[in-house]
Design an enzyme around this catalytic site. Structure first.
Site, PDB file in Angstrom:
ATOM      1  N   SER A 275      -2.087  -8.521   6.475  1.00  0.00           N
ATOM      2  CA  SER A 275      -2.621  -7.382   5.732  1.00  0.00           C
ATOM      3  C   SER A 275      -3.930  -7.792   5.084  1.00  0.00           C
ATOM      4  O   SER A 275      -4.287  -8.971   5.075  1.00  0.00           O
ATOM      5  CB  SER A 275      -1.622  -6.932   4.665  1.00  0.00           C
ATOM      6  OG  SER A 275      -1.717  -7.813   3.560  1.00  0.00           O
ATOM      7  N   LYS A 276      -4.601  -6.813   4.525  1.00  0.00           N
ATOM      8  CA  LYS A 276      -5.896  -7.062   3.894  1.00  0.00           C
ATOM      9  C   LYS A 276      -5.809  -8.159   2.840  1.00  0.00           C
ATOM     10  O   LYS A 276      -6.786  -8.796   2.520  1.00  0.00           O
ATOM     11  CB  LYS A 276      -6.397  -5.773   3.227  1.00  0.00           C
ATOM     12  CG  LYS A 276      -6.848  -4.737   4.226  1.00  0.00           C
ATOM     13  CD  LYS A 276      -7.458  -3.553   3.533  1.00  0.00           C
ATOM     14  CE  LYS A 276      -6.409  -2.617   2.994  1.00  0.00           C
ATOM     15  NZ  LYS A 276      -6.501  -1.235   3.340  1.00  0.00           N
ATOM     16  N   ARG A 277      -4.617  -8.343   2.286  1.00  0.00           N
ATOM     17  CA  ARG A 277      -4.464  -9.303   1.192  1.00  0.00           C
ATOM     18  C   ARG A 277      -4.043 -10.691   1.642  1.00  0.00           C
ATOM     19  O   ARG A 277      -3.953 -11.597   0.824  1.00  0.00           O
ATOM     20  CB  ARG A 277      -3.458  -8.753   0.177  1.00  0.00           C
ATOM     21  CG  ARG A 277      -4.115  -7.781  -0.787  1.00  0.00           C
ATOM     22  CD  ARG A 277      -3.176  -6.742  -1.349  1.00  0.00           C
ATOM     23  NE  ARG A 277      -3.913  -5.525  -1.640  1.00  0.00           N
ATOM     24  CZ  ARG A 277      -4.077  -4.517  -0.804  1.00  0.00           C
ATOM     25  NH1 ARG A 277      -3.576  -4.582   0.414  1.00  0.00           N
ATOM     26  NH2 ARG A 277      -4.777  -3.452  -1.129  1.00  0.00           N
TER      27      ARG A 277
END
Ligand code: GLU
Length: 517
Positions: A275-277
């Site tokens: 994910s983006k994180r």
């Protein structure tokens, strides 16, 4: 079933079909890439179709972003939005809707008994959900059981249905999924898949605003656009049985494209979907992306200094390998070696270090002049003007250690600017009156070297070391560059040239003499 059989009969046509609901992330780019490689490998067509039927999730700028990202990556469709219309235009579903094509197929499905009208209001649906929850149904669905308690063309009489339709009461069209039937289909990556139809809900095919859902729209378009293979992310695998049923109800089972569901891209530790994180400091997006709705901005691979060739090489190996341990692959090699059968079904771990390594490999392969041209804007930002040939020599010298062009500047700043301080630790440990004397002698030695080239410098220093006492190369390096390590010292001297080398040593002597007094 075998991919080659069908291929000999039909021209391969594949599509990348993103929804413009946000920035296209690297998982999407990989899907586009695999479609592209497959199309090129089979001399087929690669199409970009924009699936924008869900207007509530539409994000301005997302479509342009997709187009620009594909261009930057060098995986350009030969047909579709932003790349020139082919014979099946328009390629944006919102525009295709106006042709009435989706409604036509929805009607066909109703006539064939594979779909039905449902007139339930939001409140009625909510009531149904609550009722099922109260009865402890694990996943409350509109399905073969629950539909019989709802207001639809399966429970209402023909006349009632007609009356509702005539009076303009809003309705959706749902897929009529049978009870307890085996749905079998073949996935090129995963093999045969068997699903019991009782686990599938009666998906909405056409919404009350007349817009088709993804489930109907992509099937209609794949049929109309003569798509032969659907290569898409694993997240679509659970919907595939409903799609297979839809083809069956349309009587077009033999026109169903072959399916290939790509493995997930996993976080670096393998625990869950990337994910983006969880990209360990690397970008998630190919290009800078600003989300207007949330106000968040994300940096892209392009803006972080990645080469598109390195980026797609890295992506290609997330879930695929050519079977010969080769890691550095040009686009042409990827095309030649690509096959869906060699795509793994297990999730592929994203490896940030390896991603940087790919960029380093491509940087090393670049010609010094090309690198110099890439470095120029960075020099300019730092108010440095340098001759291109000089910059090229610096690039050649520095490229071994750099992962990014900007690191050539970061590591090799001293090749453009005289150092204004010297590594403290080296000076403290090594600077003494003897070294001062030795530097003076070395200066004289350097003065007499002609031509001032690395080999000659090397021999001269070597001889000096043997005859007059060991040279402390780290100290000389520090005086010349300010830092205690770096590439070959004699090459640094050659590139700086005799006068700069001597001047820098002179300056260092002066500065250090002052600090010592
Ligand atoms: N519009 C879908 C998406 O954004 C496409 C899925 C497919 O390729 O069928 O993922």
């Amino acid at each position: 079933m075998n991919t080659t059989n069908t291929m000999s009969e039909k021209r391969v046509r594949v599509r990348f079909a993103p929804s413009p609901t946000g920035g296209l992330h690297m998982g999407g780019v990989r899907t586009a890439l695999f479609n592209y490689l497959f199309a090129k490998k089979h001399n087929g067509d690669f199409i970009l179709r924009i699936e924008d039927t869900d207007q509530t999730r539409y994000v301005k700028g997302a479509e342009d972003y997709i187009i620009e990202a594909l261009k930057w990556c060098g995986i350009e469709p030969n047909e579709g939005v932003g790349f020139g219309d082919g014979p099946y235009a328009p390629y944006r579903q919102s525009e295709r809707k106006n042709t009435g094509i989706y409604m036509k197929y929805a009607q066909k499905l109703i006539e064939a008994g594979g779909a039905y009208y449902a007139f339930d209001t939001e409140e009625e649906l909510e009531e149904m959900r609550k009722r099922l929850e109260a009865a402890k149904v694990v996943s409350p669905q509109y399905n073969h059981i629950t539909r019989m308690n709802m207001r639809n063309s399966l429970t209402l009489s023909h006349d009632e249905v007609q009356k509702l339709l005539d009076s303009g009461v809003p309705y959706v069209i749902r897929l009529k999924v049978p009870r307890n039937e085996e749905i079998r289909f073949y996935d090129i990556i995963r093999g045969w898949i068997v699903v019991n139809s009782s686990t599938i809900d009666d998906k909405v095919l056409l919404k009350s605003d007349g817009m088709p859902t993804y489930h109907l729209a992509h099937i209609v378009d794949d049929i109309e656009m003569k798509i032969t293979h659907v290569i898409r992310g694993e997240e679509w695998l659970p919907s595939a049985p409903a799609h297979v049923l839809t083809y069956k109800y349309l009587g077009l089972e033999n026109q169903m494209p072959q399916l290939a569901h790509l493995p997930l891209i996993l976080k670096p530790d393998g625990k869950g979907k990337l994910s983006k994180r969880d990209t360990s400091g690397l970008p998630m997006f190919p290009l800078n992306w600003h989300d207007e709705r949330t106000g968040e901005s994300y940096i892209g691979y392009r803006e972080s200094g990645f080469f598109p060739e390195a980026f797609i090489n890295m992506l290609a190996l997330l879930g695929w390998n050519p079977g010969n341990n080769q890691e550095i692959l040009s686009k042409e090699e990827m095309i030649q070696l690509f096959s869906l059968e060699k795509v793994h079904k297990a999730g592929a771990k994203f490896d940030p270090e390896k991603t940087k390594w790919f960029n380093q490999q491509y940087l090393r392969k670049k010609d010094k002049l090309e690198l110099a041209k890439l470095l120029e804007p960075i020099l300019k930002e730092n108010n440095i003007t340098a001759d291109l040939e000089y910059t090229a020599k610096v690039c050649e010298l520095m490229k071994e250690k750099a992962h990014f062009v900007k690191e050539i500047w970061e590591f090799g700043k001293y090749m453009f600017v005289e150092p204004d301080k010297y590594d403290e630790k080296v000076i403290q440990k090594k600077w003494n009156p003897d070294s001062q004397k030795q530097i003076q002698e070395i200066k004289t030695l350097l003065q007499n070297i002609e031509p001032f080239e690395a080999d000659n410098i090397h021999h001269a220093l070597d001889n000096f070391s043997k005859e007059k006492g060991k040279i402390d190369y780290q100290l000389i390096r520090t005086l010349l560059t300010g830092v205690s390590s770096g590439p070959s010292l004699v090459h640094i001297m050659e590139i700086l040239g005799k006068s700069k080398t001597l001047k820098r040593l002179e300056t260092a002597l002066e500065k250090l003499a002052v600090t010592q007094n």
